[in-house]
Scaffold this motif. Structure first.
Motif, PDB file in Angstrom:
ATOM      1  N   SER A 465      73.745  55.200  30.564  1.00  0.00           N
ATOM      2  CA  SER A 465      73.929  53.748  30.379  1.00  0.00           C
ATOM      3  C   SER A 465      74.769  53.170  31.511  1.00  0.00           C
ATOM      4  CB  SER A 465      74.584  53.469  29.022  1.00  0.00           C
ATOM      5  OG  SER A 465      75.912  53.984  28.972  1.00  0.00           O
ATOM      6  N   MET A 466      75.769  53.941  31.982  1.00  0.00           N
ATOM      7  CA  MET A 466      76.576  53.479  33.105  1.00  0.00           C
ATOM      8  C   MET A 466      75.758  53.411  34.392  1.00  0.00           C
ATOM      9  SD  MET A 466      79.637  52.492  32.637  1.00  0.00           S
ATOM     10  CE  MET A 466      80.462  52.204  31.066  1.00  0.00           C
ATOM     11  N   ALA A 467      74.824  54.344  34.566  1.00  0.00           N
ATOM     12  CA  ALA A 467      73.953  54.309  35.743  1.00  0.00           C
ATOM     13  C   ALA A 467      73.054  53.076  35.713  1.00  0.00           C
ATOM     14  CB  ALA A 467      73.107  55.577  35.804  1.00  0.00           C
ATOM     15  N   VAL A 468      72.549  52.721  34.532  1.00  0.00           N
ATOM     16  CA  VAL A 468      71.716  51.517  34.393  1.00  0.00           C
ATOM     17  C   VAL A 468      72.557  50.272  34.681  1.00  0.00           C
ATOM     18  CG1 VAL A 468      70.309  50.147  32.808  1.00  0.00           C
ATOM     19  CG2 VAL A 468      70.176  52.644  32.748  1.00  0.00           C
ATOM     20  N   LEU A 469      73.790  50.261  34.189  1.00  0.00           N
ATOM     21  CA  LEU A 469      74.680  49.132  34.453  1.00  0.00           C
ATOM     22  C   LEU A 469      74.999  49.026  35.936  1.00  0.00           C
ATOM     23  CD1 LEU A 469      76.467  46.836  33.488  1.00  0.00           C
ATOM     24  CD2 LEU A 469      78.221  48.505  32.864  1.00  0.00           C
ATOM     25  N   ALA A 470      75.244  50.170  36.584  1.00  0.00           N
ATOM     26  CA  ALA A 470      75.511  50.171  38.025  1.00  0.00           C
ATOM     27  C   ALA A 470      74.313  49.633  38.805  1.00  0.00           C
ATOM     28  CB  ALA A 470      75.846  51.582  38.490  1.00  0.00           C
ATOM     29  N   ASN A 471      73.105  49.891  38.300  1.00  0.00           N
ATOM     30  CA  ASN A 471      71.868  49.408  38.931  1.00  0.00           C
ATOM     31  C   ASN A 471      71.508  47.994  38.498  1.00  0.00           C
ATOM     32  OD1 ASN A 471      71.369  51.766  40.360  1.00  0.00           O
ATOM     33  ND2 ASN A 471      70.112  52.673  38.758  1.00  0.00           N
ATOM     34  N   LYS A 472      72.378  47.391  37.674  1.00  0.00           N
ATOM     35  CA  LYS A 472      72.134  46.042  37.143  1.00  0.00           C
ATOM     36  C   LYS A 472      70.775  45.946  36.460  1.00  0.00           C
ATOM     37  CE  LYS A 472      75.272  43.843  40.412  1.00  0.00           C
ATOM     38  NZ  LYS A 472      75.499  42.803  41.445  1.00  0.00           N
ATOM     39  N   GLY A 473      70.539  46.931  35.597  1.00  0.00           N
ATOM     40  CA  GLY A 473      69.354  46.895  34.751  1.00  0.00           C
ATOM     41  C   GLY A 473      68.183  47.726  35.224  1.00  0.00           C
ATOM     42  N   LYS A 474      68.232  48.244  36.446  1.00  0.00           N
ATOM     43  CA  LYS A 474      67.113  49.038  36.953  1.00  0.00           C
ATOM     44  C   LYS A 474      67.172  50.436  36.367  1.00  0.00           C
ATOM     45  CE  LYS A 474      64.939  50.772  41.177  1.00  0.00           C
ATOM     46  NZ  LYS A 474      65.035  50.872  42.661  1.00  0.00           N
ATOM     47  N   TRP A 475      66.064  50.878  35.779  1.00  0.00           N
ATOM     48  CA  TRP A 475      66.005  52.183  35.110  1.00  0.00           C
ATOM     49  C   TRP A 475      65.410  53.252  36.016  1.00  0.00           C
ATOM     50  CZ3 TRP A 475      67.188  55.365  31.243  1.00  0.00           C
ATOM     51  CH2 TRP A 475      67.818  54.845  30.097  1.00  0.00           C
ATOM     52  N   ILE A 476      66.123  54.351  36.141  1.00  0.00           N
ATOM     53  CA  ILE A 476      65.589  55.592  36.707  1.00  0.00           C
ATOM     54  C   ILE A 476      66.048  56.699  35.782  1.00  0.00           C
ATOM     55  CG2 ILE A 476      65.580  57.199  38.637  1.00  0.00           C
ATOM     56  CD1 ILE A 476      66.062  54.878  40.500  1.00  0.00           C
ATOM     57  N   GLN A 477      65.114  57.463  35.242  1.00  0.00           N
ATOM     58  CA  GLN A 477      65.469  58.477  34.246  1.00  0.00           C
ATOM     59  C   GLN A 477      66.398  59.541  34.817  1.00  0.00           C
ATOM     60  OE1 GLN A 477      61.136  59.106  33.383  1.00  0.00           O
ATOM     61  NE2 GLN A 477      61.914  59.550  31.332  1.00  0.00           N
ATOM     62  N   PRO A 478      67.402  59.940  34.053  1.00  0.00           N
ATOM     63  CA  PRO A 478      68.234  61.068  34.488  1.00  0.00           C
ATOM     64  C   PRO A 478      67.402  62.333  34.517  1.00  0.00           C
ATOM     65  CG  PRO A 478      68.724  60.489  32.207  1.00  0.00           C
ATOM     66  CD  PRO A 478      67.804  59.434  32.728  1.00  0.00           C
ATOM     67  N   ARG A 479      67.612  63.142  35.534  1.00  0.00           N
ATOM     68  CA  ARG A 479      66.830  64.371  35.672  1.00  0.00           C
ATOM     69  C   ARG A 479      67.648  65.435  36.390  1.00  0.00           C
ATOM     70  NH1 ARG A 479      63.328  61.750  39.207  1.00  0.00           N
ATOM     71  NH2 ARG A 479      63.167  60.168  37.590  1.00  0.00           N
ATOM     72  N   MET A 480      67.325  66.701  36.076  1.00  0.00           N
ATOM     73  CA  MET A 480      67.995  67.831  36.700  1.00  0.00           C
ATOM     74  C   MET A 480      67.295  68.255  37.982  1.00  0.00           C
ATOM     75  SD  MET A 480      70.739  68.748  35.063  1.00  0.00           S
ATOM     76  CE  MET A 480      70.909  70.064  36.234  1.00  0.00           C
ATOM     77  N   VAL A 481      65.964  68.330  37.951  1.00  0.00           N
ATOM     78  CA  VAL A 481      65.203  68.919  39.060  1.00  0.00           C
ATOM     79  C   VAL A 481      64.801  67.851  40.067  1.00  0.00           C
ATOM     80  CG1 VAL A 481      63.110  70.185  39.673  1.00  0.00           C
ATOM     81  CG2 VAL A 481      64.380  70.803  37.611  1.00  0.00           C
ATOM     82  N   LYS A 482      65.048  68.152  41.324  1.00  0.00           N
ATOM     83  CA  LYS A 482      64.692  67.243  42.412  1.00  0.00           C
ATOM     84  C   LYS A 482      63.309  67.541  42.968  1.00  0.00           C
ATOM     85  CE  LYS A 482      66.352  65.583  46.908  1.00  0.00           C
ATOM     86  NZ  LYS A 482      67.417  65.723  47.939  1.00  0.00           N
ATOM     87  N   SER A 483      63.016  68.836  43.157  1.00  0.00           N
ATOM     88  CA  SER A 483      61.707  69.203  43.701  1.00  0.00           C
ATOM     89  C   SER A 483      61.254  70.536  43.133  1.00  0.00           C
ATOM     90  CB  SER A 483      61.757  69.289  45.236  1.00  0.00           C
ATOM     91  OG  SER A 483      62.623  70.317  45.650  1.00  0.00           O
ATOM     92  N   ILE A 484      59.934  70.705  43.068  1.00  0.00           N
ATOM     93  CA  ILE A 484      59.315  71.939  42.587  1.00  0.00           C
ATOM     94  C   ILE A 484      58.434  72.488  43.694  1.00  0.00           C
ATOM     95  CG2 ILE A 484      57.775  72.955  40.862  1.00  0.00           C
ATOM     96  CD1 ILE A 484      58.534  70.711  38.964  1.00  0.00           C
ATOM     97  N   GLY A 485      58.757  73.688  44.147  1.00  0.00           N
ATOM     98  CA  GLY A 485      57.972  74.275  45.226  1.00  0.00           C
ATOM     99  C   GLY A 485      57.954  73.427  46.478  1.00  0.00           C
TER     100      GLY A 485
END
Length: 626
Positions: A465-485
């Motif tokens: 929720s703090m990340a969404v607030l920092a983005n002023k409403g823009k949503w990017i899902q929290p995720r662990m993995v950056k890349s696969i293979g």
């Protein structure tokens, strides 16, 4: 008297002899014809059948296990690797007396009763004929020598060199990566058995479990020729396995170490997210455990200690712990009030230190008994005034609070690759009617207004929720993995929640300015942190009540058992001009968020934003088991 003599009838004897010879010859000829016909039948008409059976006795198909993919952090450090290990294998088809071999093995290696039961379970487990079972892993040189010397007494027993999973950072990444362990019968019921032939380990929790199929790879096949004792004579055909794909996480190991060190000695959790990518930079739950214990098989005593500990070292508080979010959600309540037109930035109330509902004798107390006097929205956030938010919650009503807070991810699991994360609880009128078989009461709305009551959230949700607030409403899902293979995961997916668009964009700035004052003004609840930093942080402290107190009582920490004391919380992001990290901290039973959680948050912010020369010492990381 003359003697009477009987003469032989030579003709009769000759004929009888010839008849017997003829019959015997006929029988021999008949038997030879039967034998020839049988040979013709077997070798001509049944050639394909018996040729196949012969090949089955002579040739065997062996599975070649794939190499498990590695796991790296965002800087390329190895978090999960494969190290060579000598394992004890057993093919029961090669042993006439299975139990006798196991008894001899136990005697040679001086195994205790628990270990005897373990190797017996593995030896008799269901598997394909002539496929080996893993009895023991990570054999010592002494054990290898004992088995080699007594090899003649152990038919079916072999020593094989294999790769085994190892976690170099141990407890520091246990709740992030999870661990692999031996495959159980229950595991085999959920997977394609053919793909796990020759494989003895499977992901049990965390990233290892979530990305099991990706990390595992594809099994290979080898056709071998064996002798009567099952020993391999030659390889007839081979299809190589496909190794598992490696994963690169967003995790910053240096930041993970800083967060782990900051929480040392406490029960709690920290989650740090990059608002731009949704990448989880650090995710810590303390106390922790050593995942390497589970790879080769943990002993029952150690396992019992882990699962019976009051401190719950195996419980991932960061994504599974449900806590009242307390005052960390007052910023979101303010946004809801502004958006719904219930308040304006200049809207004020008079705070006598309590709030009362119409026609209700009960006093809903502010944390400061004497009150804060005239309070507007900014002051209410800065000093964390409860009375203001009681009034705001009452005027908003639960029917507007519930859907608005869900837009920030409360009551939902919005993560991209952590399905095991708890959705928490964002209460509503319908929820209480269905789950509690009761109506919703106005007083319950007031409790929700200050992040108490039925409202439950995880550290991951608060950080999100703090990340969404920092983005002023823009949503990017929290995720662990950056890349696969080597292929990056897209920032936006079909499951990404809709961006929060307010009727007036200035509402974001008004609330964020108030959160900056929480840290950097002389009356803010986190002002002691603001005095120590050279960057601009937006934050909100919180103190989550664990044990309720009576109407006229005053909270006295010294009179409560340690585990009944309040939880300390802090949530925020920095730097405000261009946020690169959003953070949530909870410290169980540590009291005030401003006194305990805020300084811990500062340590983590400093570690990330100042980018010092401090790097993780491998020996320090491995020695940090709580």
């Amino acid at each position: 008297m003359s003697e009477k003599r009987t003469l032989k009838n030579l003709d009769l004897e000759y004929r009888l002899f010839k008849e017997r010879i003829f019959v015997a010859f006929a029988i021999v000829i008949l038997l030879v014809m039967v034998l020839i016909s049988r040979m013709v039948y077997l070798q001509v008409y049944q050639y394909d059948v018996y040729s196949t059976k012969s090949d089955k006795n002579r040739m065997h198909v062996r599975a070649i296990p794939p190499t498990r993919g590695l796991i790296f952090d965002g800087k390329g450090r190895v978090l999960a690797e494969n190290l060579p290990s000598y394992n004890l294998m057993f093919v029961r088809e090669q042993a006439k007396d299975i139990q006798g071999v196991l008894n001899t093995l136990a005697e040679i290696l001086e195994l205790d009763e628990e270990q005897r039961e373990e190797i017996a379970t593995q030896a008799y487990s269901q598997r394909r004929p002539f496929h080996s079972a893993l009895l023991l892993s990570q054999l010592t040189e002494e054990q290898i020598a004992k088995i080699s010397v007594n090899r003649y007494r152990l038919p079916g027993v072999e020593i094989e060199a294999q790769l085994i999973r190892h976690y170099p950072y141990g407890p520091m990444t246990a709740h992030v990566l999870g661990y692999v362990s031996r495959i159980s019968e229950r595991d085999l019921e959920k997977v394609d058995r053919s793909q796990y032939a020759g494989t003895y380990y499977i992901g049990k929790s965390g990233i290892e479990r979530q990305y099991e199929e990706t990390l595992h790879g594809k099994v290979g096949v080898q056709t071998v020729e064996t002798n009567a004792r099952g020993r391999v004579l030659s390889v007839l055909d081979e299809s190589l396995p496909q190794p598992g794909k490696s994963l690169k996480l967003h995790l910053d190991t240096d930041l993970q170490y800083a967060a782990m060190r900051a929480l040392s000695g406490f029960r709690g959790a920290i989650v740090a997210i990059d608002p731009k990518t949704g990448g989880i930079l650090a995710i810590v739950s303390t106390p922790s455990f050593d995942p390497n214990l589970f790879v080769s098989g943990i002993d029952s005593k150690t396992y019992k200690e882990l699962i019976t500990s009051r401190d719950l070292p195996m419980f991932n508080r960061s994504i599974r712990g449900n806590y009242p979010p307390a005052s960390t959600i007052k910023s979101f309540m303010a946004i809801a009030g502004l958006e719904e037109g219930v308040i304006t930035e200049g809207h004020t109330i008079e705070d006598p230190g309590w709030y009362q509902l119409p026609n209700d004798d009960r006093y809903y107390r502010n944390w400061k008994r004497s009150g804060h006097g005239t309070v507007d929205m900014k002051k209410a956030i800065v000093v964390s005034n409860d009375t203001y938010f009681y009034d705001l919650a009452f005027n908003l009503g639960i029917d507007r609070i519930h859907p608005f807070m869900q837009r920030f991810g409360f009551g939902l699991n919005t993560s991209l690759d952590m399905p095991q994360a708890s959705p928490g609880l964002m209460p509503s009128r319908d929820w209480k009617r269905i789950k509690r078989k009761s109506s919703w009461f106005p007083g319950e709305t007031l409790s929700v207004g200050i992040g108490q009551g039925y409202w439950q959230a995880t550290p991951l949700q608060i950080a999100t929720s703090m990340a969404v607030l920092a983005n002023k409403g823009k949503w990017i899902q929290p995720r662990m993995v950056k890349s696969i293979g080597g292929e990056d995961i897209p920032l936006k997916t079909p499951e990404t929640p809709a961006d929060i668009v307010l009727s007036d964009e200035k509402y974001w700035d008004e609330v964020i300015d108030a959160m900056v004052a929480v840290v950097h003004s002389n009356r803010g609840t986190a002002r002691k942190v603001g005095d120590k930093i050279d960057y601009i942080m937006a934050g909100k402290t919180g103190t989550a009540q664990v044990k309720s107190i009576k109407q006229d009582e005053v909270y006295d920490e010294s009179k409560l058992a340690e585990r009944h004391r309040d939880h300390a919380m802090f949530a925020g992001f920095a730097p405000v001009e261009n946020p690169t990290i959003a953070l949530a901290v909870i410290v169980e039973n540590a009291g005030s968020g401003s006194a305990t959680a805020a300084p811990i948050a500062q340590m983590v912010f400093d570690a990330y934003l100042k980018k010092g020369d401090k790097t993780v010492s491998m020996s320090e990381a491995e020695g940090r088991q709580q």
